[in-house]
Write an enzyme that holds these catalytic residues in place. Structure first.
Site, PDB file in Angstrom:
ATOM      1  N   ARG A 103       2.472  -8.917  -0.134  1.00 64.40           N
ATOM      2  CA  ARG A 103       1.619  -7.992   0.644  1.00 64.40           C
ATOM      3  C   ARG A 103       0.201  -8.171   0.148  1.00 64.40           C
ATOM      4  O   ARG A 103      -0.077  -7.947  -1.039  1.00 64.40           O
ATOM      5  CB  ARG A 103       2.073  -6.538   0.450  1.00 64.40           C
ATOM      6  CG  ARG A 103       1.061  -5.527   0.974  1.00 64.40           C
ATOM      7  CD  ARG A 103       1.590  -4.116   1.046  1.00 64.40           C
ATOM      8  NE  ARG A 103       2.504  -3.985   2.160  1.00 64.40           N
ATOM      9  CZ  ARG A 103       2.922  -2.816   2.649  1.00 64.40           C
ATOM     10  NH1 ARG A 103       2.503  -1.673   2.128  1.00 64.40           N
ATOM     11  NH2 ARG A 103       3.757  -2.779   3.670  1.00 64.40           N
ATOM     12  N   HIS A 130       2.011  -7.529  10.400  1.00 63.83           N
ATOM     13  CA  HIS A 130       3.096  -6.921   9.597  1.00 63.83           C
ATOM     14  C   HIS A 130       4.418  -7.369  10.235  1.00 63.83           C
ATOM     15  O   HIS A 130       5.157  -6.570  10.809  1.00 63.83           O
ATOM     16  CB  HIS A 130       2.949  -5.401   9.593  1.00 63.83           C
ATOM     17  CG  HIS A 130       3.720  -4.685   8.528  1.00 63.83           C
ATOM     18  ND1 HIS A 130       4.525  -5.342   7.604  1.00 63.83           N
ATOM     19  CD2 HIS A 130       3.819  -3.359   8.228  1.00 63.83           C
ATOM     20  CE1 HIS A 130       5.063  -4.450   6.795  1.00 63.83           C
ATOM     21  NE2 HIS A 130       4.661  -3.240   7.153  1.00 63.83           N
ATOM     22  N   GLN A 133       7.912  -5.704   9.556  1.00 66.17           N
ATOM     23  CA  GLN A 133       8.041  -4.391  10.198  1.00 66.17           C
ATOM     24  C   GLN A 133       8.517  -4.551  11.637  1.00 66.17           C
ATOM     25  O   GLN A 133       9.347  -3.784  12.126  1.00 66.17           O
ATOM     26  CB  GLN A 133       6.676  -3.674  10.174  1.00 66.17           C
ATOM     27  CG  GLN A 133       6.698  -2.320  10.823  1.00 66.17           C
ATOM     28  CD  GLN A 133       7.442  -1.282  10.005  1.00 66.17           C
ATOM     29  OE1 GLN A 133       7.172  -1.094   8.828  1.00 66.17           O
ATOM     30  NE2 GLN A 133       8.395  -0.594  10.622  1.00 66.17           N
ATOM     31  N   ASP A 226       0.297   3.897  14.961  1.00 66.02           N
ATOM     32  CA  ASP A 226       0.132   3.616  13.530  1.00 66.02           C
ATOM     33  C   ASP A 226      -1.092   4.393  13.056  1.00 66.02           C
ATOM     34  O   ASP A 226      -1.895   4.876  13.872  1.00 66.02           O
ATOM     35  CB  ASP A 226      -0.045   2.095  13.324  1.00 66.02           C
ATOM     36  CG  ASP A 226      -0.172   1.700  11.865  1.00 66.02           C
ATOM     37  OD1 ASP A 226       0.341   2.432  10.989  1.00 66.02           O
ATOM     38  OD2 ASP A 226      -0.806   0.659  11.581  1.00 66.02           O
ATOM     39  N   CYS A 266       5.593   2.959  12.042  1.00 65.56           N
ATOM     40  CA  CYS A 266       6.032   2.221  10.851  1.00 65.56           C
ATOM     41  C   CYS A 266       6.026   3.095   9.606  1.00 65.56           C
ATOM     42  O   CYS A 266       6.697   2.772   8.633  1.00 65.56           O
ATOM     43  CB  CYS A 266       5.169   0.976  10.649  1.00 65.56           C
ATOM     44  SG  CYS A 266       3.455   1.323  10.221  1.00 65.56           S
ATOM     45  N   ARG A 294      14.268  -1.598   7.916  1.00 62.38           N
ATOM     46  CA  ARG A 294      13.501  -2.559   7.121  1.00 62.38           C
ATOM     47  C   ARG A 294      14.439  -3.350   6.206  1.00 62.38           C
ATOM     48  O   ARG A 294      14.271  -4.556   6.014  1.00 62.38           O
ATOM     49  CB  ARG A 294      12.438  -1.841   6.271  1.00 62.38           C
ATOM     50  CG  ARG A 294      11.307  -1.200   7.076  1.00 62.38           C
ATOM     51  CD  ARG A 294      10.416  -2.212   7.768  1.00 62.38           C
ATOM     52  NE  ARG A 294       9.803  -3.142   6.830  1.00 62.38           N
ATOM     53  CZ  ARG A 294       8.731  -2.878   6.084  1.00 62.38           C
ATOM     54  NH1 ARG A 294       8.129  -1.709   6.166  1.00 62.38           N
ATOM     55  NH2 ARG A 294       8.224  -3.796   5.263  1.00 62.38           N
TER      56      ARG A 294
HETATM   57  N1  NVA Z   1      -1.839  -0.457   9.455  1.00 62.96           N
HETATM   58  C1  NVA Z   1      -1.289   0.100   8.241  1.00 62.96           C
HETATM   59  C2  NVA Z   1       0.180  -0.173   8.133  1.00 62.96           C
HETATM   60  C3  NVA Z   1       0.834   0.459   6.942  1.00 62.96           C
HETATM   61  C4  NVA Z   1       2.289   0.112   6.793  1.00 62.96           C
HETATM   62  C5  NVA Z   1      -2.022  -0.491   7.055  1.00 62.96           C
HETATM   63  O1  NVA Z   1      -2.289  -1.700   7.048  1.00 62.96           O
HETATM   64  O2  NVA Z   1      -2.351   0.277   6.139  1.00 62.96           O
HETATM   65  N1   CP Z   2       5.756   0.672   6.886  1.00 60.51           N
HETATM   66  C1   CP Z   2       5.458   0.196   5.662  1.00 60.51           C
HETATM   67  O1   CP Z   2       5.205  -0.995   5.475  1.00 60.51           O
HETATM   68  O2   CP Z   2       5.464   1.137   4.685  1.00 60.51           O
HETATM   69  P1   CP Z   2       4.968   0.958   3.172  1.00 60.51           P
HETATM   70  O3   CP Z   2       3.459   0.814   3.230  1.00 60.51           O
HETATM   71  O4   CP Z   2       5.392   2.222   2.480  1.00 60.51           O
HETATM   72  O5   CP Z   2       5.600  -0.257   2.592  1.00 60.51           O
END
Ligand code: NVA
Ligand code: CP
Length: 319
Positions: A103, A130, A133, A226, A266, A294
């Site tokens: 990540r 993502h 997801q 989101d 998500c 997930r």
């Molecule tokens: N768009 C959000 C998704 C979190 C799972 C982010 O990147 O923070």
């Molecule tokens: N949806 C998701 O990726 O959640 P986290 O940021 O908690 O991993």
């Protein structure tokens, strides 16, 4: 010799491959401990440059269920990306682990890791996509709606973020009609829209990009949203909270969608902003099925990549 397969964007799986990964995820959900591509146990390294609950826990649980040993690393406590180049890191990691999950911020970092790694590299969220997801989301839609092709899936909110891009690309890959709505200036980049249209032409899906939330929601089978403030955008928070109010998933907005539409998020969710509490906590919401999925989705992604890369065998998988 097999070429190593990676999962860096939603387009890395063709429609047929995505279907097989989803089939495998359903089979794995029904037989939690029956697939062991990481028997040994082999190690999977999972790096986090950003915070996480679901991704961290679902990868840990999934790797263990696949017979492997999860190694979860906060990047700040490692050398990756700041004290050592990504390419040197990849060349070290590939000798020690069977898969690399990351990540991070820049998509280019994932690409550099993959270019230098003989083991699969998986995007666990970047600024742009993502994709793990979306495999979980499509699995959830399949469970609730049956087949994916031909369904209308609508995303409202920050339509320039990683989730919007992934809904668009993974949705059209599945042959869905994907509508993305957000304010001017916060819509998917032209390059993403062009790639989505190209993929839709192969699958029978379609792409609608609009600033009209009601039109996007009309007759939707699936409604998704989101956060309006993604990780890395915290300094813009005050300004962003007023930008997207017309794109909130409220009970009133949901009246435009089909009566039996399901709602995805998500998570983490911010009730009263991108989604009303009555919607996310109401009967159309499937967000906790989505969260559980997930685990199953990522197990299938990891297994598929290992088998497709010639690094594991599973007689029950037809690739
Ligand atoms: N768009 C959000 C998704 C979190 C799972 C982010 O990147 O923070
Ligand atoms: N949806 C998701 O990726 O959640 P986290 O940021 O908690 O991993």
């Amino acid at each position: 010799m097999s070429t190593t397969r990676h999962f860096l964007t939603d387009l890395d799986f063709s429609q047929a491959e995505q279907t097989k990964v989803l089939d495998l995820a359903l089979a794995m959900k029904a037989d939690k401990y029956g697939y062991t591509p990481y028997a040994g146990p082999q190690t999977v390294a999972v790096f986090f440059d950003k915070t996480s609950t679901r991704t961290r826990v679902s990868f840990h649980a999934g790797i263990a269920e696949l017979g492997g040993s999860p190694l979860i690393i906060n990047s700040a406590e490692s050398q990756l990306g700041h004290k050592e180049s990504i390419s040197d890191s990849a060349k070290v990691l590939e000798r020690m682990v069977s898969t690399i999950v990351w990540r991070t911020y820049a998509q280019s970092g994932l690409e550099e890791m993959a270019q230098n790694s003989s083991v699969p590299v998986i995007n666990a969220l970047s600024d742009d996509y993502h994709p793990c997801q979306l495999i979980a989301d499509l699995l959830t839609v399949r469970e609730h709606k049956g087949a994916l092709a031909g369904l209308k899936m609508t995303y409202l909110g920050d339509a320039a973020n990683n989730m919007a891009n992934s809904y668009l690309l993974a949705g059209v890959t599945a042959g869905m009609h994907v509508a993305i709505a957000g304010p001017e200036g916060y819509l998917p980049a032209d390059s993403i829209v062009a790639a989505a249209k190209e993929r839709a032409a192969l699958t029978g899906g379609s792409v609608t990009i609009t600033t009209d939330a009601a039109a996007a929601l009309q007759d939707a089978d699936v409604v998704a949203t989101d956060t309006w403030v993604s990780m890395g955008q915290e300094e813009e928070k005050e300004a962003r909270l007023s930008l997207f109010t017309d794109y909130s998933v409220t009970s009133a907005a949901m009246k435009h969608a089909k009566d039996d539409a399901i709602v995805l998020h998500c998570l983490p969710a911010y009730r009263g902003y991108e989604i009303e509490a009555d919607v996310i906590d109401g009967p159309q919401s499937v967000v906790f099925d989505e969260a559980e999925n997930r685990v199953h989705a990522q197990k299938a992604v990891m297994t598929w990549l290992m088998v497709a890369s010639g690094l594991a065998e599973d007689a029950r998988m037809e690739l």
